[in-house]
Design an enzyme around this catalytic site. Sequence first.
Site, PDB file in Angstrom:
ATOM      1  N   CYS A  74       9.727  13.556   2.926  1.00  0.00           N
ATOM      2  CA  CYS A  74      10.877  12.717   3.280  1.00  0.00           C
ATOM      3  C   CYS A  74      10.565  11.308   2.812  1.00  0.00           C
ATOM      4  O   CYS A  74       9.685  10.631   3.366  1.00  0.00           O
ATOM      5  CB  CYS A  74      11.136  12.735   4.781  1.00  0.00           C
ATOM      6  N   HIS A 151      15.522  20.282  -4.430  1.00  0.00           N
ATOM      7  CA  HIS A 151      16.839  19.665  -4.556  1.00  0.00           C
ATOM      8  C   HIS A 151      17.621  20.307  -5.690  1.00  0.00           C
ATOM      9  O   HIS A 151      17.045  20.690  -6.715  1.00  0.00           O
ATOM     10  CB  HIS A 151      16.720  18.162  -4.844  1.00  0.00           C
ATOM     11  N   GLU A 200      21.587  17.215   3.492  1.00  0.00           N
ATOM     12  CA  GLU A 200      20.149  17.430   3.648  1.00  0.00           C
ATOM     13  C   GLU A 200      19.875  18.735   4.389  1.00  0.00           C
ATOM     14  O   GLU A 200      20.447  18.997   5.441  1.00  0.00           O
ATOM     15  CB  GLU A 200      19.526  16.244   4.393  1.00  0.00           C
ATOM     16  N   CYS A 209      18.849   9.579   1.690  1.00  0.00           N
ATOM     17  CA  CYS A 209      17.802  10.587   1.506  1.00  0.00           C
ATOM     18  C   CYS A 209      16.915  10.107   0.360  1.00  0.00           C
ATOM     19  O   CYS A 209      17.346  10.083  -0.792  1.00  0.00           O
ATOM     20  CB  CYS A 209      18.408  11.955   1.188  1.00  0.00           C
ATOM     21  N   GLY A 212      16.132  12.800  -2.141  1.00  0.00           N
ATOM     22  CA  GLY A 212      17.352  13.079  -2.878  1.00  0.00           C
ATOM     23  C   GLY A 212      17.597  12.036  -3.956  1.00  0.00           C
ATOM     24  O   GLY A 212      18.011  12.366  -5.080  1.00  0.00           O
TER      25      GLY A 212
END
Length: 276
Positions: A74, A151, A200, A209, A212
Amino acid sequence: MRIDFTKMHGLGNDFIVLDGRVHALPPVDAAFASALADRHTGIGCDQLIVLEPSMDADFRMRIFNADGSEVEACGNATRAVGLLHGEPARIETLGGLVISTPTDGGISVQMGKPRFDWNAIPLAYAMDTHAMPVAWEELVNPIAVNVGNPHVIFFVADPYAIDMARIGPMIETDPLFPERINVNVAGITARDAITLRVWERGAGLTRACGTGACATAIGAMKRGLVDRRVTVTLPGGPLVIEWREDNEIVMTGPATEAFRGSFDAADFGAHIRIAI
């Protein structure tokens, strides 16, 4: 026992941080994490972050989504933890080693190297991850990349025209993605600028994110749509992403401490008492 916590956020992506580096915490499992994350009956957060000692780094960071699932990486949380630590740190995660450094622009995080092989995402079967021959309604031919977590990125004319609350969970749980997937819809606005929205995995539609932003920037760079340093603007604000010549991804952006408090562990299902 009472447990101290710090509430933090990175561009509105919010976290409860529990620091077990000096004093041991009760065992953290999915039920405990989701109970703390509940915004009505708990403290409320997108992710629960647990800091622990590490044999291989300055400390270990564990990441639990709001649904209780433990995930690999994260980016926003890494910046928050970097702010909390207050100095450069090597941080062990399930997704690999990351390095955080305080800077004038907030916190800079060296996120590691992207992976593009289908079995590194992972996908259920082999295919070209650069232009995947798949579609979900108007979202077609995405690129997939793993930046510590998985992703899939769709480039569209207007990310805000996509009904992410409806189509996001459909893609996240598609059998093509055996470990589920983070879903990104992005618009290229200049050679150095991207607009992004993210559904997410395990948390839902989020204001920001970090991974992301990294994955989307790398995907756009792989396709030749942008330069090697870009500003990615999410609903919560901007992040600067650079893909260095040594293949390392560097993310820079703000992090904020909101408040501190404590709670009774037993109130959230942690019944094992730890001697401190």
